[in-house]
Design an enzyme around this catalytic site. Structure first.
Site, mmCIF file in Angstrom:
data_model
loop_
_atom_site.group_PDB
_atom_site.id
_atom_site.type_symbol
_atom_site.label_atom_id
_atom_site.label_comp_id
_atom_site.label_asym_id
_atom_site.label_seq_id
_atom_site.Cartn_x
_atom_site.Cartn_y
_atom_site.Cartn_z
ATOM 1 N N TRP A 339 0.846 -1.200 0.000
ATOM 2 C CA TRP A 339 0.000 0.000 0.000
ATOM 3 C C TRP A 339 0.884 1.254 0.000
ATOM 4 C CZ3 TRP A 339 -0.288 4.024 3.563
ATOM 5 C CH2 TRP A 339 -1.349 4.917 3.392
ATOM 6 N N HIS A 340 2.021 1.173 0.711
ATOM 7 C CA HIS A 340 2.900 2.333 0.788
ATOM 8 C C HIS A 340 3.563 2.641 -0.546
ATOM 9 C CE1 HIS A 340 2.518 1.703 5.151
ATOM 10 N NE2 HIS A 340 2.777 2.992 5.226
ATOM 11 N N GLY A 341 3.900 1.612 -1.290
ATOM 12 C CA GLY A 341 4.563 1.893 -2.549
ATOM 13 C C GLY A 341 4.821 0.628 -3.323
ATOM 14 N N PHE A 485 2.662 8.413 -1.069
ATOM 15 C CA PHE A 485 1.878 7.173 -0.987
ATOM 16 C C PHE A 485 0.441 7.426 -1.403
ATOM 17 C CE2 PHE A 485 5.004 6.635 2.668
ATOM 18 C CZ PHE A 485 5.969 6.156 1.830
#
Lengths: 485, 387
Positions: A339-341, A485
């Site tokens: 989800w962050h990257g 993000f």
């Protein structure tokens, strides 16, 4: 637009607040929606269109769920879908459609490049050339991960009967685009704000508390996170470091990301309070955690609870035996990492946390670490978190590996490794590092501080606000870490 | 509770004053000066990303409040926290260093160029080949950054370490050698020069508050370059006679000026620098370039200092001309030695007429941070037109 810019602070915000308080209650929602689209579109006028389309799909999904339920209005309000009533196939299709549209948006803008890169790497290994799939160059819209999660929570909450569908599209746009939390959270779930969309109070108490939150958040960002970014940047950009410099650098980054992100959350909570909204708390002194499990109860609550409620529990949570629990924990953290990257670094970061959560679950409350004094547990947890931050901060996997080598004294150092001291150990940076450490481990959080505004606290917050504004003018633009993000 | 209430009101009042004041003050002053308030400019142009960013930048750059308060804050940071801001790094004993050069050194331990447009070798090789087709020889002069020669003045830890050639620079020099491209190794020249410096008085080769070399540094470099040119035999020593005359100037270092903080400028004494001005022996006039020279020199501010700046005709170009006994042709582009200076040459193809040697100077940090990267610049033959 960024909160800590001249434009936002001295033009957008005062104009917005004046208009907001000059308008009747009903028009305020529309003003927030319009202001939020302006706020978001400042960086790229195309992005609000994308968000508008995403909002449209989820809004229609909510309306569809309502119509298909065939329920009458509930005292003038749209009814909540009964939890005990089975959902029809059409309702399920609507929910899946909403989730799929949000995931498709994320997949295209955030993960397509990563997927292509990996496919091409695989094809190279298989001897099929390096350009099996042409590379896509798609600009990542700021905050897309935040607003898609927020939007999905609406459809899911309505479907599950946890929240009332919204019939007014302007209200829905206000919820989705709400500028205080739009680009870096907290991820406000629809159920938590639904009531406030219809009625909320505007008091001097709330506004003043909002100002204190805003001042503290701004100080965290400007006075602490930004100077520490120089320390972390110098450490991560240097090729080989002495082990002590590497540890200093990663602790600098740990402080930077905390003050940067919690600073943003504080500012978001503060701005929302100025408009009468009460948002959820996102941090609770995370570096005082005594385990990784404890850390996730204190760090980025809004994401961890989102993942818990919409992913971990539907996967079975801890109800299907220990092995399945460990698998679920790992899976949730891997997805949390992604989800962050879109990079293997974030996957590894998630795997470290997932692995630690599973390990601690396996150890139980009587494990060997439980017998250590609290201070040791805090130090060990902080050490593990710092090691995981290496993957979070490094731009590539080889860079992360190189940094880990430096941390354990295995890197090749040169004379230039000594020069890095000039960029990391100035009196300015040493003062900020010490202050950050003191605040992290020995001070009350913003929530406790702002609960009661005394003269002393008002004065302190006022000084922080003035100092932050003044220091802001000496710094170049330094966006919040979580914007990416 | 009453106290809390009053404190709340004070809090809100402070906040509103802080966020309202800069915009209001700006508007009042602009109206007083008969100007349209700049804040309203946003309505005058289409809301494209470019226009919005330009508007945001202009609000900041013209803000009276920022203009009044920023220098004071920067002075505070410099005076009490030894932080010189975004342009400079405070070293030991009053030395200042250019932040991009510090970054170059610290980050230069790894990394080949990211892509072709940032690879100096490709641009240099292309330039060498194009000159070669015109029977012109190329000689490169990469000038070490101050941080590489005096690392101990940047960080005490580097005391006694000698000079530093970071990996990225070393890699380029090795690749130049492998490609048969000639260069003068000023790192070695300055290393030897530093060995003769006294421990108690370092810093003869570079200025303390400036990112450039001192007159001693200029002289050491010109002697080395001239020797290399004459030894190669492409050019023989000319018979143009020059003399020298000592001139002392007081210079406010470029690093101090870059901070743009009057309080810091007042607090730091200008450095007193004794230069040697090159004089035409016959006319008694300071050195002047000649466009029909056989030698063309290209470069950045390392050529400009003392040459076009005070006292004039005392920099690298004049001293090299004196060493070679002939006037030179020169093109100088501040900070633009990687690409811009060659583009300037491409725009003036006549300058290559009669040339037998091109000397190309660039600062070490340009290897990574050159403005416009390292583009391949096609040279147009004299007499043809470029499109």
């Amino acid at each position: 637009m960024v909160f800590t810019t001249h434009l936002f602070l001295f033009y957008f915000l005062p104009t917005f607040l004046i208009l907001y308080y000059a308008m009747p209650f009903r028009s305020r929602t529309a003003l927030i929606a319009a202001g939020s689209y302006l706020f978001y579109g400042w960086a790229n006028p195309f992005w609000p269109l994308l968000m508008f389309a995403s909002s449209g799909v989820d809004y229609l999904c909510g309306l569809g769920l309502l119509r298909l339920s065939g329920l009458p209005r509930d005292g003038g309000l749209p009814p909540i879908l009964p939890k005990d009533q089975p959902r029809s196939r059409a309702q399920r299709a609507l929910l899946i459609g909403s989730i799929a549209s949000n995931m498709a948006l994320l997949a295209f803008f955030k993960y397509s490049g990563f997927a292509v890169e990996n496919l091409n790497a695989l094809s190279e290994i298989l001897g099929m050339g390096t350009d099996l799939v042409p590379a896509l160059k798609v600009a990542l819209p700021v905050g897309i991960s935040f607003y898609t999660f927020k939007s999905m929570s609406y459809a899911i909450d309505v479907y599950l009967g946890d929240a009332r569908p919204m019939v007014n599209f302007v209200d829905f746009c206000c919820f989705e685009a709400f500028f205080p939390d739009l680009v870096a959270g907290p991820i406000v779930r629809y159920g938590a704000i639904e009531q406030q969309m219809r009625e909320r109070s505007h008091t001097a108490d709330k506004f003043a508390r909002g100002v204190v939150f805003f001042a503290m958040g701004m100080a965290k960002k400007i006075l602490i996170a930004n100077p520490l970014a120089q320390v972390a940047d110098a450490a991560f950009r240097a090729g080989g470091l002495h082990w002590y410099d590497a540890w200093y650098g990663i602790v600098g980054y740990a402080f930077q990301i905390y003050f940067d992100f919690s600073g943003y959350s504080d500012m978001a909570v503060g701005l929302a309070l100025m408009m009468g909204f009460v948002l959820i708390r996102n941090f609770d002194s995370p570096y005082q955690a005594e385990s990784i499990t404890d850390f996730w109860r204190r760090w980025h609550f809004s994401l961890s609870t989102w993942l818990r409620d919409y992913l971990y529990i539907p996967l079975g949570g801890n109800r299907r035996g220990p092995v399945r629990t460990y698998v679920n924990l790992m899976l949730v953290m891997l997805i949390g990492g992604l989800w962050h990257g879109a990079s293997w670094n974030f996957v590894i970061w998630g795997a470290i946390h997932g692995g630690m959560l599973a390990f601690e679950r396996m150890q139980g409350k009587q494990g060997p670490s439980a017998r250590l004094p609290g201070g040791y547990r805090v130090a060990i947890t902080f050490g593990v978190v710092c090691l995981s931050w290496v993957f979070f901060r490094a731009e590539t996997l080889p860079q992360a590996a190189g940094y880990l080598a430096s941390l354990f004294g295995l890197a090749r150092t040169t004379l230039a490794s000594d020069a890095v001291a000039a960029a990391m150990y100035t009196p300015y940076h040493l003062v900020i590092m010490t202050t950050a450490g003191a605040l992290v481990w020995a001070s009350p959080g913003s929530w406790a501080f702002s609960r009661r505004i005394t003269w002393a606290r008002a004065g302190y917050a006022g000084v922080l606000l003035l100092l932050s504004a003044a220091f802001m003018w000496t710094q170049s633009e330094n966006p919040f870490i979580y914007f990416q993000f | 509770m009453q106290i809390d209430r009053r404190a709340q009101i004070l809090m809100v009042a402070i906040f509103l004053a802080v966020i309202l004041a800069p915009g209001l003050i700006q508007a009042v002053f602009e109206l007083r000066d008969g100007e349209w308030p700049r804040a309203l400019d946003v309505f005058l142009r289409p809301p494209t990303a470019q226009n919005l960013h330009a508007y945001e930048r202009s609000l900041e750059e013209t803000s009276l409040v920022i203009k009044q308060l920023r220098p004071g804050m920067q002075y505070f940071q410099w005076r009490f926290l030894a932080d010189a801001g975004e342009k400079a790094v405070v070293g030991r004993d009053g030395w200042l260093f250019y932040r991009p050069s510090v970054r170059y050194l610290v980050e230069g331990q790894t990394g080949a160029p990211e892509d072709d447009s940032t690879d100096p070798l490709l641009a240099i090789r292309s330039f060498r080949d194009q000159l070669g087709a015109r029977q012109i020889r190329l000689l490169l002069v990469p000038v070490p950054d101050k941080e590489s020669i005096y690392p101990e003045m940047l960080a005490g830890r580097a005391e006694g370490a000698g000079i530093v050639v970071c990996e990225r620079t070393r890699l380029l020099l090795d690749r130049l050698e492998q490609s048969g491209i000639e260069y003068v190794d000023l790192f070695e020249v300055f290393r030897r020069a530093r060995q003769q410096e006294s421990r108690s008085d370092p810093g003869r080769l570079y200025l303390a508050q400036d990112s450039h070399w001192s007159p001693e540094g200029v002289r050491a470099a010109t002697v080395a370059v001239a020797r290399r040119v004459l030894d190669a035999g492409t050019i023989v020593r000319g018979n143009h006679a020059y003399t020298e005359r000592p001139v002392t100037v007081r210079r406010q270092g470029d690093l101090v000026q870059m901070l743009r903080v009057p309080q810091i400028e007042r607090a730091l004494e200008p450095e007193s620098v004794t230069c040697s001005q090159v004089i035409e022996a016959g006319e008694g006039m300071p050195y002047r370039d000649a466009t029909d020279s056989e030698v063309l020199i290209l470069g950045d501010s390392f050529l400009r200092i003392y040459e076009q700046d005070e006292p004039e005709s005392a920099g690298f170009i004049s001293h090299l001309a004196r060493e070679l006994g002939r006037p030179l042709t020169s093109i100088v582009n501040d900070g633009g030695a990687s690409t811009l200076v060659r583009q300037a040459l491409a725009g003036r193809p006549a300058l290559l007429k009669n040339k037998r040697l091109v000397i190309w100077e660039f600062a070490e940090r340009e290897i990574r941070f050159g403005i416009e990267g390292w583009k391949i610049v096609p040279l147009v033959r004299p007499g043809t037109t470029s499109r």
